[in-house]
Every structure is written in structure tokens, then in C-alpha cells.
Motif scaffolding. Structure first.
Motif, short mmCIF file in Angstrom:
data_model
loop_
_atom_site.label_atom_id
_atom_site.label_comp_id
_atom_site.label_asym_id
_atom_site.label_seq_id
_atom_site.Cartn_x
_atom_site.Cartn_y
_atom_site.Cartn_z
N LYS A 1 0.83 -1.24 0.00
CA LYS A 1 -0.13 0.04 0.07
C LYS A 1 0.84 1.30 0.16
O LYS A 1 1.76 1.37 0.71
CB LYS A 1 -0.96 0.01 1.11
N ILE A 2 0.36 2.25 -0.90
CA ILE A 2 1.29 3.53 -0.97
C ILE A 2 0.25 4.34 0.04
O ILE A 2 -0.95 4.49 -0.33
CB ILE A 2 1.25 3.95 -2.18
N LEU A 3 0.83 4.98 0.92
CA LEU A 3 0.12 5.92 1.93
C LEU A 3 -0.73 6.98 1.24
O LEU A 3 0.11 7.70 0.58
CB LEU A 3 0.92 6.15 3.28
N SER A 4 -1.68 7.35 1.80
CA SER A 4 -2.42 8.68 1.27
C SER A 4 -1.73 9.90 1.77
O SER A 4 -1.05 9.82 2.67
CB SER A 4 -3.66 8.50 1.65
N ASP A 5 -2.00 10.73 1.34
CA ASP A 5 -1.65 12.29 1.79
C ASP A 5 -2.01 12.33 3.45
O ASP A 5 -0.98 12.83 4.26
CB ASP A 5 -2.11 13.38 0.91
N GLU A 6 -3.06 11.99 3.83
CA GLU A 6 -3.34 12.17 5.13
C GLU A 6 -2.33 11.40 6.21
O GLU A 6 -1.91 11.58 7.06
CB GLU A 6 -4.92 11.94 5.35
N GLU A 7 -2.37 10.15 5.53
CA GLU A 7 -1.38 9.20 6.39
C GLU A 7 -0.03 9.86 6.38
O GLU A 7 0.60 9.70 7.45
CB GLU A 7 -1.64 7.83 5.77
N ASN A 8 0.47 10.31 5.26
CA ASN A 8 2.11 10.68 5.28
C ASN A 8 1.94 11.89 6.23
O ASN A 8 2.88 11.94 6.98
CB ASN A 8 2.01 11.51 3.75
N LEU A 9 1.01 12.90 6.33
CA LEU A 9 1.07 13.97 7.44
C LEU A 9 1.29 13.61 8.50
O LEU A 9 1.88 13.91 9.39
CB LEU A 9 -0.10 14.82 6.94
N HIS A 10 0.26 12.34 8.76
CA HIS A 10 0.19 11.75 10.26
C HIS A 10 1.40 11.16 10.41
O HIS A 10 2.08 11.48 11.63
CB HIS A 10 -0.77 10.69 10.06
N TYR A 11 2.07 10.51 9.68
CA TYR A 11 3.37 9.93 10.20
C TYR A 11 4.59 10.93 10.21
O TYR A 11 5.61 10.74 10.98
CB TYR A 11 3.91 8.78 8.94
N LEU A 12 4.55 11.98 9.30
CA LEU A 12 5.31 13.17 9.30
C LEU A 12 5.41 13.74 10.64
O LEU A 12 6.55 14.21 11.30
CB LEU A 12 5.24 14.08 8.13
N GLU A 13 4.18 14.07 11.09
CA GLU A 13 3.87 14.94 12.33
C GLU A 13 4.70 13.82 13.50
O GLU A 13 5.35 14.25 14.49
CB GLU A 13 2.52 14.88 12.77
N MET A 14 4.25 12.43 13.44
CA MET A 14 4.69 11.63 14.31
C MET A 14 6.38 11.63 14.52
O MET A 14 6.85 11.61 15.42
CB MET A 14 4.10 10.28 14.20
N ALA A 15 6.92 11.54 13.33
CA ALA A 15 8.41 11.37 13.13
C ALA A 15 8.98 12.71 13.72
O ALA A 15 9.92 12.72 14.49
CB ALA A 15 8.78 11.34 11.60
N LYS A 16 8.32 13.77 13.44
CA LYS A 16 8.93 15.05 14.11
C LYS A 16 8.94 15.23 15.46
O LYS A 16 9.90 15.53 16.29
CB LYS A 16 7.98 15.99 13.17
N LYS A 17 7.80 14.58 15.92
CA LYS A 17 7.50 14.55 17.46
C LYS A 17 8.67 13.53 18.11
O LYS A 17 9.14 13.92 19.04
CB LYS A 17 6.13 14.41 17.85
N ARG A 18 9.00 12.55 17.49
CA ARG A 18 9.67 11.78 18.04
C ARG A 18 11.21 12.09 17.91
O ARG A 18 12.12 11.71 18.46
CB ARG A 18 9.75 10.42 17.32
N GLY A 19 11.56 13.48 17.19
CA GLY A 19 12.72 14.13 16.81
C GLY A 19 13.43 12.96 16.29
O GLY A 19 13.57 12.95 15.19
N GLY A 20 14.25 12.38 16.77
CA GLY A 20 15.23 11.44 16.25
C GLY A 20 16.48 12.31 16.03
O GLY A 20 16.47 13.32 15.81
N SER A 21 17.65 11.34 16.03
CA SER A 21 18.75 12.27 15.83
C SER A 21 19.12 12.35 14.42
O SER A 21 19.41 11.36 13.59
CB SER A 21 19.97 11.40 16.26
N ILE A 22 18.82 13.59 13.82
CA ILE A 22 18.85 13.96 12.34
C ILE A 22 20.31 14.24 12.16
O ILE A 22 20.91 15.33 12.80
CB ILE A 22 18.06 15.23 12.06
N ILE A 23 21.06 13.56 11.33
CA ILE A 23 22.36 13.65 11.21
C ILE A 23 22.43 14.53 10.05
O ILE A 23 22.09 14.42 8.98
CB ILE A 23 23.13 12.30 10.78
N VAL A 24 23.17 15.81 10.33
CA VAL A 24 23.39 16.48 9.29
C VAL A 24 24.72 16.31 8.24
O VAL A 24 25.69 15.84 8.87
CB VAL A 24 23.86 18.11 10.11
N SER A 25 24.40 16.25 6.93
CA SER A 25 25.20 15.55 6.22
C SER A 25 26.54 16.50 5.79
O SER A 25 26.39 17.72 5.99
CB SER A 25 24.55 15.34 4.85
N LYS A 26 27.63 15.68 5.90
CA LYS A 26 28.88 16.44 5.50
C LYS A 26 29.08 16.45 4.13
O LYS A 26 28.51 15.41 3.33
CB LYS A 26 29.97 15.73 6.19
#
Lengths: 269, 287
Positions: B228-253
Motif C-alpha cells: 500500500k502506498i500511504l495516502s496524503d493524510e497518512e503521510n502527514l500523520h506519520y510526518l508529524e509523528m516522526a517530527k515529534k519523536r525527533g530522532g537524531s537527524i544527522i547533518v550531512s557532511k
């Protein structure tokens, strides 16, 4: 005008000008349609005759599903007309650890398709990825093959029972016939067993559950006895294939418990 | 015109034992936007970055469904990917017709690899200019495969291909040990984090402002979950979730960027570090 008729042509074995050489892996038969097997396309001197009836035949096969697997039973007789010609032939085959096949009908055709299946299993093993064919896939493939053969007016005169353990560990039991007709059920039978054994097994089926292994073996024993008494193309010797999640094997041959004392009282024949 | 003497044809070897045309095809993969594939115990997930070719056009489709149990994510020449996906689809369909079940993923990829290999050994063909990440689910569980234009394929725990994918790869390597036990939501968020880390810094900042959304496609396949390819709403949902969880974003060199063209043949045969880091994030064979 050629002066020298012995001269070789200038360009041998090459592609036509402007064309490419064709190496291996060029794709689908270099664009030509797939070739049918030779025995299906080659005519005899007076044309081709396809078989119109089974010659050496196996009689019934009976399959019963129980709560942990399936049983497939068939007697060991292959008849030539009414002659009990070959009396010690297994008609239940173990295909791999998940599939049993019981074959009735023309035994030559059974052997032919078994060779095909054997080759498929070798190809499966060659992949070496631990994926084995499942009985449902086998039954589907058989319907495709058999329907294809009937559509070319050259059917395999067989009627088979396919059973085993399907994906997810559930038992599967189905039947495919010479036209590619197929169904699956908790009990399937071919030949005379369809008349004699099917009702016998169905009568004893509990509504709310599957058979147990015990019940299934007892039913096989009884059905094979009835078949021996009633079917004139049968023998009092049969093999049983058992396929469970843990084990897939052929047992036997077993003897039918025959008792002819009642024959003394039978009159009028 | 040519980088060197030995790249005029796919069938020509260089004295160093390299096939330059094939390597150039591998470079085509790095022109496509990044895409990530990863899996946990029951699901395989694809996340792809969608960038429109121009302001006026929509973005190219990055994830192509093949069958109920299988889909691909692409980086490179989209037209080539379409040809491959047509092949994969027809193979899956004909398998389903013959056997009434889904094509085992490993076998499908092996056959695809064989088909692609012929293009690297014939003078009248060219290698496919596209890299694939394949997410599939079969009786052996979820799978992520990477397929390269060289017709090599790898069974992976997690993998990423495409431009600037090195930083995403770093993210995956760092979190690899957590993937298997993580939940479905977790694994999608990991995918999003990984793809975010492949964004250039300036873009990353502007996306974080919330001014414009990160433009991604997410697809999932797994147990009781058809591809299944996620719909726009689901994408948004997961993007929000990912943002909340933060996670160590590695700044690319910039120095570990793999967009640079591969070194020419004039140089010494490059030491293995200079080559594309196709060293596995972790293939199933080298855990």
C-alpha cells in the motif's frame, strides 16, 4: 552467374545485413512464439491420433482431511481392462515434504505428469532458498496443465487427489480431473470411491469439528474394505500417504481385512 | 567524449578489470532522488523523496506497486524502471495464474537479476539506468532487496539508494539494531528520519519551519498488509509523528557525498574507500 559452383557463400552463419548477432539470453525465443513440445506438434505418417480412452488404469483414490493433516489412500492395482495386470504399484506419491498426490485413471499419464512434477521439484531445490511448493499451488498448476491439454483435444486421462500442508500449516485436500475441473473439501475421492466412500465418510463427519487422526484412519480402513468388496477393479492391498506438518510419508502396503464366510449364504448368482 | 579508452562499449574490459559502461550506469542511480527501504519483523517499508523536475511539473512517481505482496522504489531513469516494473508485474501475474499464489520474492529478484545481467554482456544492449529497492512479503517474511544496474542484487536489512543517500545510510547504520524489534509506526518514522537526513541542510531548515511539507511517498507491505502506498493524510500523520519523536537527524557532511563522478581510469585503481560505499548497510549475509 557463378563461375565456381563449389565456392562457399561469402557470409556464413552470420546475421542478415543490418541485423544483430543473437547471443544467449536474447529473450523470448528470438521473438518467435514459444515452441510446443515435439510430441504435441509432430504428426505421424497418417496424421496424429490422440488417445481417446485410458488403457492401463488405476481405480479409486480416497483422501481424508483431519485436524492436523491429510490421509491419501489407494490400492496397489493397475488394471489392463478387466485384467488385474500390475498388482504391486504405489499410486500414492510423496512429492515433497508438503505434498501428497494420489493418482487414478490412465497410469501412463500419471507417470508422465509425475515426471513433470519431479522435474519441477528439482527446479525448486535448485533455487536453494528453502521455498517449497504447497499443495494448493500444485493443485492450481495441475488444473492449468490438464485444462490446457483438454483444450488441445489431447487430455491426460487422469483423476488425481492432491493433499498436504498448505502455507500457514493448514491441511489442504483437493481433487483435479482430466478436464481441469477442481474442488477442495475435507474428503475427496476418485473412481468408484466417489460413489462408495464419499457418502460413507460424509455420514460420519461431525458438524462442529474436523476428523481426528484416529477417526480418519478408521474411515480409510473401512472405506478401503468396502471398495475391495464392491469395486471389481480393486485389490485387498493399499498404501496410505500421511502428510502432517511434522512428517510426510507413504505407509503400507496394508491388507484389507477380508471375510468371505457370508458368501456361503449368498444365493442366486 | 569518452572518459578513457575502454568505455566505448559495455562489452569492453578495462585492463583493471572494470566495465566502464556498467559503472556509468551505476552513476545514473545517483542522479535520482534518494529512497530508503527498511524492515522490521513483520513489515517492509519504502520511503522515497519526491522532487519535481521543475517548478511547473509534478514529481515523478517514485514507488511502483507490482503485486499485492511486492512493490519497488526507484532511483535513476524512470523510463527504465517502467520497463522493469512491467516485467515484474507480468511475471507476478503469470505466477499467480499458474500457482494461485504470490511469487516468492527471492526467486523473482533472481530472475530479474538474470534478465538485467544480459544487458551487461551484449554489445547491442545497454544496462538499465535505474536502481531498485524492492519491498516484499512472502512465506519467509518481509524482504528488502537492492538491485543495481550492474544486475547485482542484495538482500538487505535496510538500504538506501539515490542522490545524497550516504547520510541516510549513516542514519540506518546507526539505528540498525533497533529495526527488527520496532513497531510498524516506529519503522515508518525511522524511514522518514533516514530520508530527511539526506536532504541538504538549507532545505532541511526550511522544511522544519513548517513552511512547506517534506514531499515524500511512503509504502508498506507485510503480514496481513497488502502493498500500500500511504495516502496524503497518512503521510502527514506519520510526518508529524516522526517530527515529534525527533530522532537524531544527522547533518550531512559534504565530503562524504557520493554525487561526485567516479574517478577516471587514469588514476591508480582507486582504493576501496574511494569507491561508492556499496558496502552494505548490512546485507542478510553479513549481519
Amino acid at each position: 552467374m557463378m563461375n565456381n559452383s563449389f565456392a562457399q557463400p561469402m557470409w556464413q552463419n552470420g546475421p542478415a545485413p543490418g541485423q544483430f548477432y543473437n547471443f544467449i539470453g536474447g529473450g523470448y525465443n528470438n521473438g518467435a512464439p514459444a515452441q510446443l513440445p515435439r510430441e504435441l506438434t509432430t504428426c505421424g505418417p497418417y496424421g496424429t491420433k490422440h488417445s481417446t480412452a485410458a488403457i492401463t488404469t488405476g481405480s479409486s483414490v480416497l483422501g481424508i482431511k483431519f485436524d492436523g493433516g491429510v490421509l491419501v489412500a489407494a490400492d496397489t492395482l493397475v488394471s489392463y481392462g478387466s485384467l488385474a495386470r500390475y498388482q504391486n504399484i504405489d499410486r500414492v506419491f510423496k512429492i515433497n515434504d508438503k505434498i501428497l498426490i494420489g493418482g487414478s485413471g490412465d497410469f501412463a499419464d500419471i507417470q508422465s505428469i509425475m515426471r513433470n512434477i519431479e522435474q519441477k521439484m528439482i527446479e525448486d531445490q535448485c533455487c536453494n532458498d528453502g521455498v517449497v511448493m504447497k499443495p494448493k499451488a500444485m493443485a492450481t498448476w495441475m488444473t492449468r496443465v490438464l485444462y490446457n491439454r483438454r483444450s488441445r483435444m489431447n487430455p491426460l486421462y487422469i483423476d488425481v487427489v492432491v493433499g498436504g500442508i498448505d502455507e500457514g500449516g493448514a491441511p489442504y485436500l483437493g481433487s483435479v480431473d482430466l478436464r481441469g475441473r477442481a474442488y477442495d473439501d475435507y474428503v475427496v475421492a476418485t473412481g468408484f470411491a466417489r460413489h462408495l466412500a464419499l457418502p460413507l465418510v460424509r455420514e460420519r463427519k461431525p458438524k462442529d469439528r474436523d476428523f481426528t487422526f484416529e477417526e480418519a484412519t478408521n474411515l480409510i480402513r473401512e472405506a478401503m474394505k468396502v471398495l475391495y468388496y464392491r469395486d471389481t477393479r480393486s485389490m485387498p492391498r493399499y498404501t496410505v500417504g500421511i502428510c502432517t506438518a511434522a512428517n510426510c510419508s507413504i505407509k503400507g502396503p496394508f491388507k484389507v481385512e477380508e471375510n468371505w464366510t457370508f458368501a456361503e449364504t449368498v444365493k442366486g448368482y | 567524449m569518452f572518459r578513457n579508452q575502454y568505455d566505448s562499449d559495455v562489452t569492453v574490459w578495462s585492463p583493471q578489470g572494470r566495465l566502464h559502461q556498467v559503472e556509468y550506469a551505476m552513476a545514473a542511480v545517483k542522479l535520482g532522488t534518494a529512497t530508503v527501504g527498511l524492515k522490521n519483523r513483520d513489515y517492509a517499508v519504502l520511503v522515497a523523496l519526491c522532487k519535481p523536475a521543475s517548478e511547473l511539473s509534478a514529481s515523478q512517481r517514485k514507488i511502483i506497486p507490482i503485486d499485492d505482496h511486492l512493490g519497488i522504489s526507484i532511483a535513476g531513469i524512470t523510463a527504465d524502471a517502467r520497463v522493469l516494473s512491467k516485467y515484474l508485474r507480468s511475471e507476478c501475474l503469470s505466477y499467480k495464474h499458474s500457482y494461485g499464489s504470490t511469487y516468492p520474492v527471492s526467486r523473482l529478484i533472481t530472475n530479474l537479476g538474470n534478465k538485467m545481467q544480459t544487458t551487461t554482456q551484449r554489445y547491442d544492449r545497454r544496462p538499465y539506468g535505474v536502481g531498485l529497492l524492492i519491498a516484499g512479503y512472502d512465506e519467509k517474511g518481509p524482504h528488502i532487496y537492492k538491485v543495481e544496474p550492474s544486475a547485482n542484487f542484495f538482500n538487505c536489512k535496510a538500504m538506501t539508494i539515490g542522490s545524497r543517500s550516504q547520510s541516510a545510510r549513516t542514519y540506518l547504520e546507526r539505528h540498525l539494531s533497533t529495526f527488527n524489534a520496532s513497531s510498524k509506526d516506529d519503522i515508518i518514522c525511522h524511514g522518514i528520519h533516514a530520508i530527511r537526513s539526506s536532504l541538504p541542510n538549507d532545505e532541511l531548515v526550511s522544511k522544519d519551519d513548517g513552511g512547506s511539507q517534506l514531499n515524500i511517498t511512503v509504502a508498506i507491505v507485510g503480514k496481513d498488509q497488502p502493498f500500500k502506498i500511504l495516502s496524503d493524510e497518512e503521510n502527514l500523520h506519520y510526518l508529524e509523528m516522526a517530527k515529534k519523536r525527533g530522532g537524531s537527524i544527522i547533518v550531512s557532511k559534504d565530503d562524504d557525498d557520493d554525487d561526485k563522478p567516479s574517478p577516471g581510469d587514469s588514476e591508480e585503481p582507486a582504493p576501496s574507500t574511494a569507491r561508492d560505499p556499496q558496502v552494505a548497510v548490512a546485507t542478510m549475509e553479513n549481519p
